[in-house]
Design a protein around this motif. Structure first.
Motif, mmCIF file in Angstrom:
data_model
loop_
_atom_site.group_PDB
_atom_site.id
_atom_site.type_symbol
_atom_site.label_atom_id
_atom_site.label_comp_id
_atom_site.label_asym_id
_atom_site.label_seq_id
_atom_site.Cartn_x
_atom_site.Cartn_y
_atom_site.Cartn_z
ATOM 1 N N GLY A 284 -5.956 2.130 -1.650
ATOM 2 C CA GLY A 284 -7.243 1.609 -2.081
ATOM 3 C C GLY A 284 -7.431 1.664 -3.575
ATOM 4 O O GLY A 284 -6.574 2.137 -4.317
ATOM 5 N N ARG B 110 -2.745 5.832 3.118
ATOM 6 C CA ARG B 110 -4.040 5.383 2.596
ATOM 7 C C ARG B 110 -3.802 4.622 1.300
ATOM 8 O O ARG B 110 -3.092 5.076 0.419
ATOM 9 C CB ARG B 110 -4.937 6.581 2.308
ATOM 10 N N VAL C 168 -8.215 1.403 2.899
ATOM 11 C CA VAL C 168 -7.327 0.768 3.856
ATOM 12 C C VAL C 168 -6.209 1.720 4.298
ATOM 13 O O VAL C 168 -5.628 2.431 3.483
ATOM 14 C CB VAL C 168 -6.683 -0.487 3.211
ATOM 15 N N LEU D 186 -2.480 1.657 5.640
ATOM 16 C CA LEU D 186 -1.373 0.713 5.646
ATOM 17 C C LEU D 186 -0.103 1.450 6.045
ATOM 18 O O LEU D 186 0.370 2.303 5.295
ATOM 19 C CB LEU D 186 -1.217 0.079 4.269
#
Length: 118
Positions: A19, A17, A11, A13
């Motif tokens: 995750g 990055r 993802v 955001l």
């Protein structure tokens, strides 16, 4: 733990990055990544694996093992028996459990359980 790469992060955001690495199960390592940096990791309370023993002393591959982990149990499933005493009590080399017994356990399917040191 799986290799930490940008491919593991799922993802974006606010330009960063974010995750998870690993599957989060009790038998595997998992962690949170932010901008390719592992910021938190967790190893389950018990890590289990099946593997054959050796014909004499030597290392048995156990990829999740880390120096200092404690060997809780080793069970021979081929001819049911507790063979814990045939292996080191504390992991001394990452990625393996050392068989300290000279017994031939190479034809035995052994179920190992270790407790993570951290």
């Amino acid at each position: 733990m799986p290799a930490v790469t940008p491919d593991n992060v799922l993802v974006w955001l606010h330009g960063r990055r974010l995750g998870l690495v690993g599957d989060g199960s009790f038998s595997a390592s998992s962690g949170l990544m932010v901008d390719n940096q592992l910021v938190g990791s967790r190893r389950g309370p018990v890590i289990s694996q099946f593997a054959p023993g050796n014909n004499g002393a030597g290392g048995v591959a156990f990829p999740a093992a880390v120096d200092g982990d404690v060997v809780l149990f080793a069970l021979d499933l081929t001819t049911p028996a507790n063979v814990t005493s045939s292996f080191e009590a504390v992991i001394s080399a990452a990625g393996q459990i050392r068989q300290i017994s000279a017994a031939n356990l190479s034809t035995k399917n052994i179920f190992f359980q270790i407790a993570p040191a951290s």
